[in-house]
Design a protein around this motif. Structure first.
Motif, short mmCIF file in Angstrom:
data_model
loop_
_atom_site.label_atom_id
_atom_site.label_comp_id
_atom_site.label_asym_id
_atom_site.label_seq_id
_atom_site.Cartn_x
_atom_site.Cartn_y
_atom_site.Cartn_z
N UNK A 106 0.83 -1.28 0.02
CA UNK A 106 0.10 -0.03 -0.16
C UNK A 106 0.96 1.17 -0.12
N UNK A 107 1.87 1.46 0.80
CA UNK A 107 2.70 2.40 0.89
C UNK A 107 3.53 2.66 -0.61
N UNK A 108 3.78 1.57 -1.37
CA UNK A 108 4.62 1.47 -2.60
C UNK A 108 3.36 2.37 -3.67
N UNK A 109 2.24 1.82 -3.68
CA UNK A 109 1.07 2.45 -4.31
C UNK A 109 0.80 3.96 -4.08
N UNK A 110 0.80 4.12 -2.75
CA UNK A 110 0.69 5.48 -2.59
C UNK A 110 1.93 6.46 -2.90
N UNK A 111 3.17 6.30 -2.88
CA UNK A 111 4.18 7.14 -3.24
C UNK A 111 4.15 7.12 -4.73
N UNK A 112 3.68 5.90 -5.51
CA UNK A 112 4.02 6.13 -6.83
C UNK A 112 2.71 6.80 -7.46
N UNK A 113 1.74 7.00 -6.89
CA UNK A 113 0.63 7.60 -7.56
C UNK A 113 0.50 9.07 -7.11
N UNK A 114 1.04 9.18 -5.75
CA UNK A 114 1.22 10.56 -5.21
C UNK A 114 2.17 11.42 -6.18
N UNK A 115 3.09 10.55 -6.66
CA UNK A 115 4.32 11.44 -7.57
C UNK A 115 3.36 11.72 -8.91
N UNK A 116 2.87 10.62 -9.31
CA UNK A 116 2.20 10.85 -10.53
C UNK A 116 1.14 12.26 -10.64
N UNK A 117 0.52 12.08 -9.48
CA UNK A 117 -0.48 13.33 -9.21
C UNK A 117 0.27 14.63 -9.45
N UNK A 118 1.49 14.87 -8.68
CA UNK A 118 2.18 16.03 -8.69
C UNK A 118 3.09 16.38 -9.94
N UNK A 218 16.22 10.39 -17.99
CA UNK A 218 14.77 10.38 -17.79
C UNK A 218 14.20 9.98 -16.65
N UNK A 219 13.25 10.53 -16.04
CA UNK A 219 12.66 9.99 -14.94
C UNK A 219 10.91 9.83 -14.84
N UNK A 220 10.48 8.71 -14.38
CA UNK A 220 9.08 8.32 -14.58
C UNK A 220 8.42 7.94 -13.10
N UNK A 221 7.21 8.03 -12.87
CA UNK A 221 6.75 7.55 -11.73
C UNK A 221 6.84 6.07 -11.52
N UNK A 222 6.86 5.28 -12.39
CA UNK A 222 6.89 3.81 -12.44
C UNK A 222 8.43 3.31 -12.38
N UNK A 223 9.34 4.10 -12.46
CA UNK A 223 10.78 3.54 -12.55
C UNK A 223 11.28 2.89 -11.34
N UNK A 224 10.59 2.92 -10.27
CA UNK A 224 10.98 2.25 -9.06
C UNK A 224 10.36 0.92 -8.75
N UNK A 225 9.47 0.67 -9.69
CA UNK A 225 8.76 -0.70 -9.74
C UNK A 225 9.62 -1.97 -9.95
N UNK A 226 10.38 -1.96 -11.08
CA UNK A 226 10.99 -3.00 -11.55
C UNK A 226 12.27 -2.94 -10.90
N UNK A 227 12.96 -1.67 -10.55
CA UNK A 227 14.22 -1.77 -9.96
C UNK A 227 14.01 -2.53 -8.49
N UNK A 228 12.60 -2.19 -7.85
CA UNK A 228 12.46 -2.61 -6.39
C UNK A 228 12.55 -4.05 -6.57
N UNK A 229 11.80 -4.74 -7.58
CA UNK A 229 11.89 -6.19 -7.72
C UNK A 229 13.17 -6.77 -7.99
N UNK A 230 14.17 -6.17 -8.85
CA UNK A 230 15.33 -6.46 -9.10
C UNK A 230 16.34 -6.50 -7.98
N UNK A 231 16.08 -5.41 -7.08
CA UNK A 231 16.95 -5.42 -5.91
C UNK A 231 16.58 -6.60 -4.89
N UNK A 232 15.17 -6.91 -4.91
CA UNK A 232 14.96 -7.87 -4.06
C UNK A 232 15.33 -9.09 -4.69
#
Length: 297
Positions: A106-118, A218-232
């Motif tokens: 839930x925190x993950x989605x909150x951060x992603x879509x908060x950044x998307x809205x901003x 370049x940066x985008x609001x979903x760039x942390x999703x895949x890198x998070x899974x790769x880091x895991x």
């Protein structure tokens, strides 16, 4: 061959920085913080905002400004990590692990879509793009930005290792990882140590985000999703909860991706990485440097 090794080491250094946060948090409170990858994303956007105030200093050179922004971003992402731990995770510390895991998602989605809205859904161009003429070394094309970023990553990992293994605070972190209740009885401020752990892990993720943004541009609001899974994945490969394992796992995953994309094609990169994770979980679930641990009840 050397080009493939170099590419793997370069990408693996980013994986290792983010994987360290996963391993530190899991090692202390046994939480898989799936919001950790989004702190990597948040770091790049915070650097984007900070750089907007430094436009008049661009004449000093891109690398000095980037290092200054890197330090500021690490402090900001570290503080946000502490805030997340205090609000979202600390109240659930005695709850079943599934509750904390769902909260992390839930925190993950909150951060992603908060950044998307901003900032919007479209990718943004990072104000600084590190570029340099490549130099031929043993048949591999190496650039100065790659060397600088790898050096920064290596310094951060070295400082973390010295802090955890050779400081009083690091000794407290290792004690809590072994037995939280006993550490509390011995006078260790458990909440403060856990908050410090979140600060350090989040700061490293933010640093990786800044370096990736400056390199790729370049940066985008979903760039942390895949890198998070790769880091895991890297943390699991090395042995989650083990700092040296996180570093080793990041390098191993980077090399696996580099050789895998060379022989199978770039479109198979993620398939290759996560397929290897499945094989590792089946045949060596403790990871390369992990140990089989029996939990006390």
């Amino acid at each position: 061959m050397f080009q493939l090794i170099w590419n793997g080491l370069f990408v693996g250094s980013f994986y290792a920085l983010v994987a360290l946060g996963y391993s530190m948090v899991y090692g202390i409170i046994k939480l898989l913080n799936f919001a950790h990858g989004d702190l990597y994303m948040l770091g790049s956007f915070l650097a984007f905002v900070v750089l907007g105030g430094f436009t008049g200093l661009f004449g000093l050179g891109s690398i000095p400004i980037l290092l200054l922004v890197l330090l500021i971003t690490m402090l900001l992402t570290g503080g946000i990590g502490v805030l997340i731990e205090r609000i979202a995770y600390r109240p659930l510390r005695s709850s079943p692990r599934l509750a904390a895991l769902i909260t992390a998602v839930g925190v993950s989605f909150t951060l992603e879509y908060a950044v998307r809205q901003i900032f919007g859904a479209s990718p943004l161009v990072f104000p600084i793009r590190l570029q340099g003429a490549p130099v031929e070394v043993l048949g591999a094309r190496i650039t100065m930005p790659q060397l600088v970023l790898m050096l920064v990553a290596a310094i951060l990992m070295f400082l973390l290792q010295r802090y955890v293994m050779h400081s009083r605070e690091g000794r407290a972190m290792r004690a809590i990882a072994l037995d939280q209740k006993a550490s509390l009885l011995m006078g260790v401020n458990v909440n403060r140590v856990i908050s410090r752990t979140f600060f350090i892990g989040s700061a490293l993720a933010g640093a990786a985000g800044v370096m990736a943004a400056a390199y790729y541009g370049t940066i985008d609001f979903l760039m942390g999703f895949v890198i998070g899974l790769k880091a895991f994945t890297a943390a699991v490969i090395g042995g989650i909860g083990n700092l040296y394992g996180a570093m080793l796992g990041g390098v191993v995953l980077g090399l696996l991706e580099s050789f895998g994309t060379h022989f199978l094609g770039g479109q198979w990169r993620d398939v290759f990485a996560f397929g290897f994770l499945i094989l590792f979980l089946v045949f060596k679930p403790t990871g390369i440097l992990g140990e089989r641990v029996v939990e006390r009840v």
